[in-house]
Design a protein around this motif. Structure first.
Motif, PDB file in Angstrom:
ATOM      1  N   MET A  68       5.324 -34.830  43.897  1.00  0.00           N
ATOM      2  CA  MET A  68       6.372 -36.024  44.301  1.00  0.00           C
ATOM      3  C   MET A  68       6.644 -36.664  42.920  1.00  0.00           C
ATOM      4  O   MET A  68       5.608 -37.111  42.153  1.00  0.00           O
ATOM      5  N   GLN A  69       7.971 -36.810  42.636  1.00  0.00           N
ATOM      6  CA  GLN A  69       8.032 -37.602  41.350  1.00  0.00           C
ATOM      7  C   GLN A  69       9.185 -38.793  41.591  1.00  0.00           C
ATOM      8  O   GLN A  69       9.806 -38.716  42.622  1.00  0.00           O
ATOM      9  N   ARG A  70       9.160 -39.766  40.791  1.00  0.00           N
ATOM     10  CA  ARG A  70      10.382 -40.532  40.851  1.00  0.00           C
ATOM     11  C   ARG A  70      11.714 -39.851  40.642  1.00  0.00           C
ATOM     12  O   ARG A  70      11.689 -38.989  39.541  1.00  0.00           O
TER      13      ARG A  70
ATOM     14  N   VAL B  86       9.650 -40.929  52.512  1.00  0.00           N
ATOM     15  CA  VAL B  86       8.836 -40.091  51.648  1.00  0.00           C
ATOM     16  C   VAL B  86       7.804 -39.315  52.167  1.00  0.00           C
ATOM     17  O   VAL B  86       7.266 -38.118  51.958  1.00  0.00           O
TER      18      VAL B  86
ATOM     19  N   THR C  41      15.475 -35.055  48.122  1.00  0.00           N
ATOM     20  CA  THR C  41      15.426 -36.284  47.754  1.00  0.00           C
ATOM     21  C   THR C  41      15.133 -37.289  48.825  1.00  0.00           C
ATOM     22  O   THR C  41      15.614 -37.212  50.095  1.00  0.00           O
TER      23      THR C  41
ATOM     24  N   TYR D 204      12.345 -40.994  45.335  1.00  0.00           N
ATOM     25  CA  TYR D 204      11.707 -40.001  45.020  1.00  0.00           C
ATOM     26  C   TYR D 204      12.307 -38.537  45.167  1.00  0.00           C
ATOM     27  O   TYR D 204      13.317 -38.509  45.989  1.00  0.00           O
TER      28      TYR D 204
END
Length: 52
Positions: free
Chosen positions: A30-32, A13, A7, A48
């Motif tokens: 990679m995701q929110r 990121v 996280t 993320y």
């Protein structure tokens, strides 16, 4: 295969993506972040989730 996640906030990121590629030797996803969490590098709000 074990699912791995990092996280991270917006600032970290790129670091998370680099670590994922180096350590997991696979293309990361990679995701929110859907749930509130802290950045693993600075403890700011994580935006993320970088995973395998």
């Amino acid at each position: 295969m074990e699912k791995k996640e990092i996280t991270c906030c917006l600032e970290h990121v790129e670091l998370a993506l680099d670590i994922a590629v180096d350590e997991w030797e696979t293309a990361p996803v990679m995701q929110r972040a859907e749930e509130p969490a802290s950045c693993e590098f600075c403890q700011n709000v994580a935006l993320y989730v970088v995973g395998s």
